[in-house]
Design an enzyme around this catalytic site. Sequence first.
Site: not given
Length: 633
Positions: A116, A200, A235, A297
């Site tokens: 990421k 983040e 999440h 994917r």
Amino acid sequence: MISKLLIANRGEIACRIIRTAREMGIATVAVYSDADAKALHVRQADEAVHIGPSPAAESYLVGEKIIAAAKETGAEAIHPGYGFLSENAGFAQAVIEAGLIWVGPKPSSIDAMGLKDAAKKLMREAGVPVTPGYEGEDQSVERLKLEADAIGYPVLIKAVAGGGGKGMRKVDKAEDFEASLESCRREAKASFSNDEVLLEKWITSPRHIEVQVFGDSHGNVVHLFERDCSLQRRHQKVIEEAPAPGMDEATREEICAAAVRAAKAVDYEGAGTIEFIADASEGLRADRIFFMEMNTRLQVEHPVTEEITGVDLVEWQLRVASGEPIPLKQEELSINGWAIEARLYAEDPAKGFLPSTGRLEVLNLRHCRRVDTGVEEGDEISPFYDPMVAKLITWKINRNAAIEAMIEASAEVECYPVKTNAWFLKRLLSSDAFAEGEFDTSYIGSNLDTLIDPPVPSEMLLSRAKRRVDTFYLEMDDPYYEQQAYRQGMSGFRLNSERRTATRVLVSGVEETVSKIGFIHSKHEDHWPSSDEFVLFEDGASFEVAKFRERGTGHASAADGAILAPMPGKVIAVDVAEGDAVTAGQRLMVLEAMKMEHALTAPFDGTVTELSASEGGQVQVEAVLCVVEPNEE
């Protein structure tokens, strides 16, 4: 075109791919572990190959075994599904080097988006807006803590190699940072063999918006519009819909264009998803939507995109992998109607969403346009894998109608004795916030107490229960039932007497007294284990019913301080030793089951007097792991 395809996955994923392959005339090969020897995907495939023991690390995650199975059966191509090895660039490269077709993006594209931190840097260069944060190489606790303090709390810790909600922790205050970092790294290491993280800024009114993209080997890239996946727990997505509520055409055009730029930046081929986080404090606006990550994917939630576009994304994958161009141009794609997907899990929301395992004695999924599942009635829910039972998908011409259809589908779920979240889904879908599109990713967490309050039987269900009990015990016109009543110890029973108007029954262990007789209309009202005990279904919940009997006082019970395993699993951390003093709520140990961590805590202030659990040990449900004796007052 591919003629024989091996599917390197299991469950509903494999069954979904098999369905399209069969329609295209492509033969399929399934792979399976010990636990999946009788699984639905094994039964549906043309061939099946055993690849190892039940743990995924010894079977579905061993690329060499999967490639060997493809060669053994003469399969030309491997489809990785989603999860497991689907985003493993090394495995993709090994498949290609073995002379097989990889149904997925190029390994270089997976690598580019797999971490990421690197992906965010690449997206900045491509002109895609990204969330403020830290993606540096210095992974020391001190540096990460310093950066988190600078960003400002709350912050989000994310595994750089993460996905599927794993390796993510929201931290609300500085004093919780190090403990959250430790937990996040441990989960990331176990799930992805990589414990590096990024930070983040936590968006305070976040909506999770993602765009389906598709590329081919001829340089074409298109988008298939957006999905909203904001309703999440820990999440993990729970409800997905397409298109996103509140999305105007101008914002849609900008976010979808950014997604196409992102895909082109990595020369993308096949199905992929660009995930964005939106600051929805003032509605969806293009200048407040930031790139989060790319999933290289097919996604679990791909059916809602298929429903609104009329496209079979698995068919597109197989055609593009065979060298064909994307079947449709961008201008030929459009949105038609509204689709919603709900993830039906084998878990008990009333008990902290603990996974539920066992045989599906009853499984009935009705009133749904589409059901994607990897199990049938009589199959087993294993403790080794993700506890998903099925994906329920509805489509209607508008959002309100799609919501009503999904509420009905959730309410009609009948599953026993395995617990499911169907009643939780119905309650969530019925909320005013969802109906009005006024929710964000924190909605479930913020309203959890209301959403998981255990369901209670309605008067109609109680009257149905009374009718069943009365039918068994009080058939007044046949002497046989007088004998039955005598055997069951029914004092006061007299043949030809006035029928009683009230009946005491136990409904899921709670005594209820009912006087009205209703009507039985459920498909499944199974007798278990004897004819005077049965199960009734209502609004997605199951209720065990039995004739009330007076109980004695000699029943043994576990001590209040006995810490029992809530499910089968592996002990991955033990924080205490015998003789330790503990306080109420203190973490004692961590149990890992179905790819999730579950912390077990002290019920009160006291002392650990017994400790039978050890790190790395496997435990069975309700095993006594330790005992805490309360402090004397």
